[in-house]
Enzyme design. Structure first.
Site, mmCIF file in Angstrom:
data_model
loop_
_atom_site.group_PDB
_atom_site.id
_atom_site.type_symbol
_atom_site.label_atom_id
_atom_site.label_comp_id
_atom_site.label_asym_id
_atom_site.label_seq_id
_atom_site.Cartn_x
_atom_site.Cartn_y
_atom_site.Cartn_z
ATOM 1 N N HIS A 264 0.833 -1.208 0.000
ATOM 2 C CA HIS A 264 0.000 0.000 0.000
ATOM 3 C C HIS A 264 0.872 1.264 0.000
ATOM 4 C CE1 HIS A 264 -3.714 2.284 1.161
ATOM 5 N NE2 HIS A 264 -2.819 3.110 1.658
ATOM 6 N N GLU A 265 1.802 1.331 0.950
ATOM 7 C CA GLU A 265 2.650 2.530 1.042
ATOM 8 C C GLU A 265 3.559 2.646 -0.181
ATOM 9 O OE1 GLU A 265 1.868 4.752 3.206
ATOM 10 O OE2 GLU A 265 0.543 3.429 4.344
ATOM 11 N N HIS A 268 1.704 4.411 -2.846
ATOM 12 C CA HIS A 268 1.751 5.868 -2.660
ATOM 13 C C HIS A 268 3.113 6.405 -3.117
ATOM 14 C CE1 HIS A 268 -1.979 6.696 -0.571
ATOM 15 N NE2 HIS A 268 -1.739 5.838 0.393
ATOM 16 N N GLU A 294 -4.784 7.657 -3.084
ATOM 17 C CA GLU A 294 -5.267 6.380 -2.548
ATOM 18 C C GLU A 294 -5.574 5.392 -3.675
ATOM 19 O OE1 GLU A 294 -4.896 5.954 0.534
ATOM 20 O OE2 GLU A 294 -6.135 4.244 1.115
HETATM 21 ZN ZN ZN Z 1 -3.186 5.192 1.809
#
Ligand code: ZN
Length: 501
Positions: A264-265, A268, A294
């Site tokens: 997830h990170e 980003h 997101e």
């Molecule tokens: Zn996030």
């Protein structure tokens, strides 16, 4: 472009001060001994004040006006025009709210954190209610100062998702509610069909870290321009397009937490790393909105990271690292375990299917509170009623399972929640377009080749930084506005299969 250059030079100091503050903030969460906290708070306050003063100075306003005149005849697509547009947007946001109100909000929310944390711990909503009342009152004043045409919520939403309107979010959630609530009820009838015990065994943290790092490198997170560390709450921070850092946390008895958190990170971070180098040190670097940001983390985490194709490539490696835990678990059983749906009460632990219902609930409550349709004293009951209506469950307490679970409201973050769902909707909308443009992407992923997807994302989304507002970007990339249809189709297909509906 002499005037634009002057504006850029003037704002370079603001960018540098903000990045220096970000380095201190990163250090605070990753390295700093507890004793450093009081001094660090002072240092951060000084840097933030200097950056703010420089930015809201009258000189900035004059430079923006001069630059606006200079770019007036340019195509909207021109970088200089885009830069001036973005700076104007941020400047208006930063200067419309009176300093006294900004200071009062900072004071109230910093005290609110303690009050909220204690109330949450003791599951005592009444203890937090007066503070929330005060915060809402200040947020209403802030929205009035920022200005809006239609709904008070528009003014707050715009801070996180520029130019997005409340009615549009309501329309998206309306479509989601109609289809998803009955679908979730169907899955809940068959929860036994999936067993998630394989990922709830004991997993050595060192090996989890080794595997997680191997995965995000392979996806394309550039470690010569980034790094991963441990922190209590995972986050991504950037000091430059060429220094974008992420953190993760490990749970020994729930392996997906660190692995999917890292992916997830990294999603980003790859967005930030993919920005056009010419935007370095300017307001055009970075993501265009929280929702689009997101979409990138969720695309890698869920659409890619929780897919069969992804695991058909990586599962052998994971089994070799954890033979005791996974030696007897086949790929299909593992795939189902990492996609297990549950009657989730806690948003941050919710699965892909139920997650957006948690967000919809918060969005509806925030609107009702701001518009005075709901009194704070009735919030707890309204929360529980919506949990029952959307998820068929009533929280057993008002603390970490109920109305007090999230930190956002105590921090004054109202209008922020919907960006999580907008990101989820966009993640699939962008993915579908990527696969339509480059049909080999799913097969590439199955052989551990992620470059075709990353290249598509870089060309269509990442390189632009903040040049296009989110709605413009989505229209450019997919040929239509944000929609929930793709996301619903994806969920239904995937989970009808997993739960044998
Ligand atoms: Zn996030």
């Amino acid at each position: 472009m002499e005037k634009v250059e002057q504006l850029k030079n003037h704002l370079a100091d603001v960018v540098h001060l903000r990045h220096a503050a970000a380095v201190l903030g990163w250090d605070q969460q990753v390295n700093m001994p507890p004793g450093g906290a009081p001094a660090r708070a002072e240092q951060l306050a000084t840097l933030s004040r200097l950056a703010h003063e420089k930015f809201v100075a009258e000189e900035t306003g004059r430079l923006i006006e001069a630059a606006e005149a200079e770019v007036a005849g340019l195509d909207a697509d021109h970088d200089a025009a885009a830069l001036v547009r973005v700076v104007r947007h941020d400047y208006d946001l930063a200067t419309r709210v009176p300093t006294a109100l900004v200071e009062e909000l900072a004071r109230v929310t910093s005290q609110a954190h303690e009050i909220w944390a204690r109330a949450r711990e003791q599951a005592d909503f009444a203890a937090f209610a007066p503070t929330l009342e005060r915060i809402l009152d200040l947020k209403r004043q802030e929205a009035e100062a920022l200005g809006y045409k239609d709904r008070i919520y528009d003014a707050l939403l715009d801070q996180y998702e520029p130019h997005m309107k409340t009615v549009d979010v309501e329309r998206l959630f309306g479509e989601l509610r109609t289809e998803l609530v009955p679908f979730v009820a169907q899955i809940f009838e068959r929860l036994d069909a999936v067993d998630d015990t394989p990922v709830r065994k004991r997993y050595d943290v060192e090996r989890q870290a080794e595997f997680g790092l191997q995965v995000i490198k392979k996806l394309g997170y550039d470690l010569t321009r980034g790094r991963q560390d441990k922190s209590v709450h995972p986050f991504t921070t950037e000091f430059s397009i060429n220094d974008v850092r992420i953190t993760t946390r490990y749970q020994e008895d729930w392996m997906p937490s660190a692995l999917f958190g890292s992916i997830h990170e990294a999603g980003h971070a790859m967005y930030e790393q993919g920005c056009y180098q010419g935007y370095e040190g300017t307001f055009l670097a970075g993501g265009t909105s929280l929702g689009v940001h997101e979409s990138q983390s969720r695309l890698w985490e869920n659409v890619v990271g929780r897919s069969r194709a992804f695991w058909s490539y990586f599962y052998g490696d994971l089994q070799r690292l954890f033979p005791e835990q996974l030696g007897q678990v086949d790929l299909e059983a593992f795939y189902r375990a990492i996609n297990a749906v549950s009657r989730s009460l806690i948003r941050v632990e919710a699965d892909e299917v139920t997650y957006n219902l948690h967000i919809m609930l918060r969005f509806e409550l925030e609107n009702d509170l701001l518009e005075g349709k709901l009194a704070v004293r009735d919030l707890r009951d309204a929360w529980n009623a919506k949990m029952e209506a959307y998820l068929g469950i009533t929280p057993p307490d008002d603390g970490k399972h109920g109305v007090l679970q999230d930190v956002h409201w105590s921090s004054g973050l109202i209008g922020y929640f919907p960006t999580y769902s907008l990101g989820n909707f966009l993640s699939v909308q962008y993915w579908e377009k990527a696969v339509q443009d480059v049909p080999s992407i799913p097969a590439d992923i199955a052989r551990g080749e992620f470059g075709s997807l990353l290249t598509w994302l870089r060309e269509n989304i990442h390189q632009h930084g903040r040049k296009y507002w989110p709605a413009e970007l989505t229209q450019r990339v997919t040929g239509e506005p944000i929609q929930v249809r793709s996301f619903l189709r994806y969920l239904k297909e995937k989970y009808t299969d997993i739960y044998g509906l």
